[in-house]
Structures are given as C-alpha cells and as structure tokens.
Write a protein that holds these residues in place. Sequence first.
Motif, PDB file in Angstrom:
ATOM      1  N   TYR A   1     -15.266 -19.044 -14.427  1.00 56.19           N
ATOM      2  CA  TYR A   1     -15.810 -17.733 -14.042  1.00 56.19           C
ATOM      3  C   TYR A   1     -14.887 -17.061 -13.037  1.00 56.19           C
ATOM      4  CZ  TYR A   1     -19.311 -14.131 -13.872  1.00 56.19           C
ATOM      5  OH  TYR A   1     -19.957 -12.929 -14.019  1.00 56.19           O
TER       6      TYR A   1
ATOM      7  N   ASN B   1     -14.843 -13.418 -12.534  1.00 54.00           N
ATOM      8  CA  ASN B   1     -15.285 -12.040 -12.781  1.00 54.00           C
ATOM      9  C   ASN B   1     -16.191 -11.524 -11.671  1.00 54.00           C
ATOM     10  OD1 ASN B   1     -15.090  -9.784 -14.466  1.00 54.00           O
ATOM     11  ND2 ASN B   1     -16.979 -10.282 -15.552  1.00 54.00           N
ATOM     12  N   HIS B   2     -15.918 -11.914 -10.433  1.00 54.21           N
ATOM     13  CA  HIS B   2     -16.768 -11.500  -9.321  1.00 54.21           C
ATOM     14  C   HIS B   2     -16.600 -10.033  -8.956  1.00 54.21           C
ATOM     15  CE1 HIS B   2     -16.558 -15.877  -9.032  1.00 54.21           C
ATOM     16  NE2 HIS B   2     -17.772 -15.794  -8.538  1.00 54.21           N
TER      17      HIS B   2
ATOM     18  N   ALA C   1     -21.370 -11.070 -10.348  1.00 58.77           N
ATOM     19  CA  ALA C   1     -21.184 -12.447  -9.883  1.00 58.77           C
ATOM     20  C   ALA C   1     -22.362 -13.336 -10.255  1.00 58.77           C
ATOM     21  CB  ALA C   1     -21.004 -12.469  -8.364  1.00 58.77           C
TER      22      ALA C   1
ATOM     23  N   LYS D   1     -21.753  -7.955  -6.780  1.00 64.07           N
ATOM     24  CA  LYS D   1     -20.380  -8.417  -6.949  1.00 64.07           C
ATOM     25  C   LYS D   1     -20.078  -9.515  -5.925  1.00 64.07           C
ATOM     26  CE  LYS D   1     -18.875  -3.952  -8.838  1.00 64.07           C
ATOM     27  NZ  LYS D   1     -18.768  -4.323 -10.262  1.00 64.07           N
ATOM     28  N   TRP D   2     -19.302  -9.195  -4.922  1.00 61.86           N
ATOM     29  CA  TRP D   2     -18.851 -10.202  -3.968  1.00 61.86           C
ATOM     30  C   TRP D   2     -19.962 -10.700  -3.056  1.00 61.86           C
ATOM     31  CZ3 TRP D   2     -14.177 -11.942  -5.163  1.00 61.86           C
ATOM     32  CH2 TRP D   2     -13.347 -11.109  -5.920  1.00 61.86           C
TER      33      TRP D   2
ATOM     34  N   LEU E   1     -22.769 -11.667  -4.177  1.00 61.63           N
ATOM     35  CA  LEU E   1     -23.408 -12.728  -4.960  1.00 61.63           C
ATOM     36  C   LEU E   1     -24.896 -12.504  -5.187  1.00 61.63           C
ATOM     37  CD1 LEU E   1     -21.684 -15.755  -3.133  1.00 61.63           C
ATOM     38  CD2 LEU E   1     -20.976 -14.708  -5.295  1.00 61.63           C
TER      39      LEU E   1
ATOM     40  N   SER F   1     -28.561 -14.885  -0.828  1.00 63.04           N
ATOM     41  CA  SER F   1     -27.120 -14.919  -1.097  1.00 63.04           C
ATOM     42  C   SER F   1     -26.314 -14.618   0.166  1.00 63.04           C
ATOM     43  CB  SER F   1     -26.772 -13.909  -2.194  1.00 63.04           C
ATOM     44  OG  SER F   1     -27.348 -14.283  -3.429  1.00 63.04           O
TER      45      SER F   1
ATOM     46  N   SER G   1     -10.840 -12.332 -10.883  1.00 58.42           N
ATOM     47  CA  SER G   1     -11.396 -12.138  -9.536  1.00 58.42           C
ATOM     48  C   SER G   1     -12.210 -13.372  -9.132  1.00 58.42           C
ATOM     49  CB  SER G   1     -12.262 -10.871  -9.474  1.00 58.42           C
ATOM     50  OG  SER G   1     -13.192 -10.821 -10.552  1.00 58.42           O
TER      51      SER G   1
ATOM     52  N   HIS H   1     -13.896 -16.212  -6.434  1.00 63.65           N
ATOM     53  CA  HIS H   1     -14.565 -16.127  -5.130  1.00 63.65           C
ATOM     54  C   HIS H   1     -14.190 -17.359  -4.304  1.00 63.65           C
ATOM     55  CE1 HIS H   1     -17.240 -14.444  -2.226  1.00 63.65           C
ATOM     56  NE2 HIS H   1     -17.913 -13.698  -3.091  1.00 63.65           N
TER      57      HIS H   1
ATOM     58  N   THR I   1     -14.663 -20.865  -5.946  1.00 62.59           N
ATOM     59  CA  THR I   1     -14.032 -21.175  -7.225  1.00 62.59           C
ATOM     60  C   THR I   1     -13.193 -22.451  -7.104  1.00 62.59           C
ATOM     61  OG1 THR I   1     -13.935 -18.817  -7.755  1.00 62.59           O
ATOM     62  CG2 THR I   1     -12.550 -20.287  -9.064  1.00 62.59           C
TER      63      THR I   1
END
Length: 377
Positions: free
Chosen positions: A16, A18-19, A23, A206-207, A209, A273, A354, A356, A359
């Motif tokens: 994955y 694709n953040h 996400a 997105k970032w 989460l 999150s 992308s 995080h 990862t």
Amino acid sequence: MFTISDEFPLVEGLCYLNHAAVAPWPKRASEAVMAFARENVGLGARDYPQWLTVERRLRERLMRLLNAPSTGDIALVKNTSEALSFVAFGLDWQMADQVVISDEEFPSNRIVWEALKPRGVDVIQVSLSGHDPEGALLAACGPRTRLLAISAVQYASGLRLDLVRLGAECQRRGVLLCVDAIQQLGAQPFDVQSCNCAFAMADGHKWMLGPEGLGAFYCRSDLREQLTLHEYGWHMLEHAGDYERRDWQPAKSARRFECGSPNMLGAMALEASLSLLEEVGMERVAAQIEERVLQLQEGLQQMAGIDLHSPLNPVRRAGILTFSLAGWDNQQLFAQLREKQIICAQRGKGVRFSPHFYTETGVIERTLAVLDQLRRG
C-alpha cells in the motif's frame, strides 16, 4: 505502546503506497467505530455527552496538529472543498480583485476560485517549474491581489513550498494566505501561526489516516466574522442548545461554519487515528516517511528508463514520489502495478507512490522488485 503489526496488520502480497489518495485506517480507528456502532445498537444516544467528549478531544488534537491558538479556531467540516468554498464565497470580493494560485493545483483549489468569475474576480495561475516557485508566486501578487491560495504540497509532483516565506511576505503585502494542507497535514509538521495562515484546510482521509467525510478548517480569529455565512442551522449558533431562544447570533468560534448535526461516526475514527500520530510524534512521522521515500527514490534511480518527476531535495517534499517508465504508458503501468497488488495512483506526469511512516521496508522492496520485473518484460 503500540506495534506497527498491531495497528496495520500486513495483508499478504499487498503493497500500500497510496496515502496521498485514501489511507488505510489504523486498527484503533476501526475499533472505535465498531464500539460506537455497538453502542448505537444497544443504547442509542443515551451516552451522547460522552460522544461530545470524544469530539472535544478531536478538536484539541487538530489544534495541536495545526498549532492553532485555540480549539475555537478549528471547524469540523465535510472536506477540503467545503472549507475552500467557505472562504471563496464568504469574502467580500470587489470587481477586478485577484486570486493567485499555481498551475499544478488539485481541482478543489482551482475550481472554487474560477467559480468567482461572475463576481469579477480574476484567477492568476503561476508556474512552479522554476528554481524559485515561491518567488514566482509572490511576483504574481500585485496591488489587486486579495488572496494567495496554494497547496502546501502539490498533489502530483510532491513539491513542498516554503509556507513561512510565503506567509511573511503575504502579511507584509496585505494578502491573505489560504493553504490547502491536505498533502502535508499528518505527513509533516504544520504550523498555521509560523506560516501566518489566514485559512488552512485538510481532509482526514489521507495522511491523517482517518475516514472520508470529515476534515478540519482553520480560520484566523480576526477573519471569522469577515466571511459571509451561507449555511445556517441549530449547531452554528452562539447559544446552541437553547432551543427556545429567539435572539440568535452565529457562534463567535469557528463552530459558526458547522451548521448542523456533527459527523459523530467520523469523529470517533479520526480522533483515534490522530491519537496514533500524536503517540508517534510528527517529527518522527516526517523522518520515517522521508526514509521510505528515499528508499524508493534510490531503488528507482538504479533502474534504467525511470524518470523521477518529484523533487529530490528532502526539504522540497513530504511523502510523494512520482515517476514514469520509458516505453510505458502511465495508465498501462499503473494498471499493471495494481494487478500485482501495488496500490498507488496515476497522477500528473506519471505514477505516484506515497508511503507513510509505518510502511514496512519489505513492502518497498517488493514494490521495487515488481517494477523492475515489469521494466525487464
């Protein structure tokens, strides 16, 4: 203390990256939503006051993430586009006013300003391709410029701008700085005060989460009453909850932009999150994202035929690395990667990775191996 495998259990074969789009949630967000659902099934809204406690914690976490002066500067909104619309259609524009944007903006931060054309507002698009993108933006700000609207990080190239420089110069010139922070908030430290932001906004999915459908809108306190409201309801009132009151006024805080019932389900997830990001710390999050982007960059640079379209200087990027492969159509390459369970996106001049902070190294190694295999045919 959490472990990565507990919060983000690996799915066999899935990589994955694709953040910068949507996400995955950490496990704690899923558990918060499931607990909320069970409570609704069995108890309904009996414990609504406790739900409001979670919402207050969410506002506090967002305040700290943005370094806003107070929770009263933060509105909970549906998405970035809604917050941008509050600004665009709230300001009292005069004929021939100008808005300066870049020519790389995501549609959310372009269409909303172009929609002001019937009001006589001109939109000036500036190329960021030169050696001094901030200088180019500021050079386009003339005496008619009312507002500079810019993404903190460009969604396709991953270019990160010097917001402190832009904010200081905008303040000196009397230009409002509006920052679409969706590609930086949750990936890099962000500070509305040091950047002299008038407005900043970001979705949570997105970032940060979190889920889609809930984001944050920062509005500087001295500007709140300058934005004409176009949405009204029970929740945006100064005396919300006093249902019999006839003399009403909008809330003095940024809650004035929240016209109706809150997205409590989204608040449960996003609060959980953000608790994870706070536990890790944004400096560490940013450092670990940079390590993973650098691992991808170095791996891609070793492959013949790869062109990188993102800045190589770490101070110029957050978590985005976009590339293309000679002899391959970007859409075809994206489709092949997806078939191999490499979750990424096609954006701008190529395919966008992308990662995080969480990862795994093995995910990046497998991604590079799959790409090299496709390259070799």
